[in-house]
Write an enzyme that holds these catalytic residues in place. Structure first.
Site, PDB file in Angstrom:
ATOM      1  N   HIS A  26      -5.092  -7.143   5.981  1.00 19.62           N
ATOM      2  CA  HIS A  26      -4.741  -6.646   7.251  1.00 19.62           C
ATOM      3  C   HIS A  26      -5.357  -5.103   7.390  1.00 19.62           C
ATOM      4  CE1 HIS A  26      -2.632  -4.307   3.505  1.00 19.62           C
ATOM      5  NE2 HIS A  26      -3.145  -3.036   4.242  1.00 19.62           N
TER       6      HIS A  26
ATOM      7  N   ASP B  37      -5.095 -11.682   0.313  1.00 17.75           N
ATOM      8  CA  ASP B  37      -5.362 -10.203   1.968  1.00 17.75           C
ATOM      9  C   ASP B  37      -6.963 -10.052   1.526  1.00 17.75           C
ATOM     10  OD1 ASP B  37      -5.016  -8.575   3.724  1.00 17.75           O
ATOM     11  OD2 ASP B  37      -3.688  -7.479   2.538  1.00 17.75           O
TER      12      ASP B  37
ATOM     13  N   SER C 259      -4.481   0.462   1.640  1.00 19.52           N
ATOM     14  CA  SER C 259      -4.626  -0.350   1.200  1.00 19.52           C
ATOM     15  C   SER C 259      -6.124  -0.666   0.876  1.00 19.52           C
ATOM     16  CB  SER C 259      -3.986  -1.147   2.363  1.00 19.52           C
ATOM     17  OG  SER C 259      -2.339  -1.511   2.081  1.00 19.52           O
TER      18      SER C 259
END
Length: 372
Positions: free
Chosen positions: A95, A126, A206
């Protein structure tokens, strides 16, 4: 009278000795606790310093035209990653790098800048793989996420809010084998088998590493639960290692595909769907968006699976919250034949399925646990 006096003095001496011993014992405990705290503090600092050279910041920029027709670059977000090899392969979250119309700048911990390219995006997890040109980079030391223990100390390193680079936060492993749905970068992903931590994970973290005190990466920071405090999640490093090895072999991350939307059962989920069985993977009749649980024309459909079926086993191995359908399917290759034991209307039966190949465009073909 003399006997009484001697008794009083004896008692006083014993009490004094007892108080002295207790004080000495308390001092020893305090000293030991201080020593333990100092040793753990040193372990945290050492682990961070050793891990840092493998961590990178990912800066995203896009070209825009201002009011007078001049093209400029504008900040469009950022994230974190870490080197998997000394020749420039980097792991981050999908993402973080989902856009194809932007530029990715990779900045190492010593401030050097490199143009980054996205080579692969995992269709299941992910995870994404990037590359920068050059050599001599410091690859991360990888641990074994199957050996993670609840309560152990962990550190999360990342590019917090896109501006506070190389930030480290400390916490513990709060849980393992979690399932959740995460959104970000225009994607909605189901994460199965996630590591839960109370180490603060913020936007920009992230794709960064979650490490233990041995300086081993045990997970990739991927999501936070905004509905509660100190709820962060990481993809286990063993899943990441598997994806990277598939990429090195095939030049892309190939995943097998069954073609069902499902939910792993536990007692709470079984009650919600009014099921008498609380183990296995329940194929939804329809998901929350009204999509059918069995994708038309895909392997499950061709094998005769139906919405409402419960998949109990794959090749004789029972499914559970810790051994999920997605995890089980990922152990096989496209075109492999597997035998599924299913429960339909209280009757067990075996269905043989030839697995397909999943791509990023296939979208999410499963859902998460509602009851954790």
């Amino acid at each position: 009278m003399a006997m009484k006096s001697k008794l009083v003095w004896s008692i006083l001496i014993i009490v004094t000795l007892g108080v002295g011993l207790m004080a000495g014992y308390s001092w020893l405990i305090a000293a030991d606790n201080t020593k333990i705290n100092v040793l753990e503090e040193e372990a945290v600092i050492t682990a961070y310093e050793r891990a840092l050279p493998s961590v990178v910041n990912i800066i995203i920029t896009e070209k825009v035209t201002n009011g007078i027709g001049v093209n400029t670059n504008r900040d469009a977000g950022g994230g974190t990653g870490f080197f998997m090899s000394n020749n420039g392969y980097i792991i981050t979250n999908k993402h973080v790098v989902t856009r194809t119309d932007v530029n990715y700048l990779v900045v190492t911990s010593d401030g050097k800048e490199y143009a980054g390219s996205v080579l692969a995006r995992d269709p299941l997890y992910d995870i994404a793989i990037m590359k920068v040109e050059g050599g001599g980079f410091t690859p991360a030391k990888l641990g074994d996420s199957d050996k993670v223990r609840i309560g152990q100390t962990v550190l999360a390193i990342g590019n917090v809010l896109g501006e506070f680079r190389n930030t480290v936060t400390r916490g513990i492993i709060s849980g393992v084998g979690r399932s959740l749905t995460a959104s970000g970068g225009g994607l909605t992903e189901t994460i199965e088998g996630a590591i839960q931590t109370d180490a603060s994970i913020n936007p920009g973290n992230s794709g960064g590493p979650l490490i233990n005190l041995k300086n081993e990466v045990i997970g990739v920071n991927t999501a936070i639960n905004r509905s509660g405090e100190a709820l962060g999640f990481a993809i286990p490093i063993n899943k990441v290692r598997q994806a990277f090895n598939i990429f090195l072999k095939h030049g892309q991350i190939i995943r097998t595909f069954l073609g069902v939307r499902y939910i792993m059962l536990n007692r709470a989920v079984a009650q919600k769907y009014q099921l008498s069985y609380d183990k296995g993977a329940y194929i939804l009749v329809k998901d929350d968006n009204g999509e059918p649980g069995v994708v038309a024309g895909q392997p499950a459909d061709l094998a005769g699976l139906k919405g409402g079926d419960i998949i109990l086993e794959i090749n004789g191995k029972k499914l559970s919250i810790t051994y999920t359908l997605a995890g089980a399917i990922s152990e096989f290759a496209p075109k492999d034949k597997v035998k599924l034991k299913i429960l339909r209307g209280g009757v067990e039966m075996i269905k043989e399925v030839t697995l397909g190949q999943r791509t990023v465009e296939d979208g999410v073909a499963f859902t998460s646990n509602d009851g954790g």
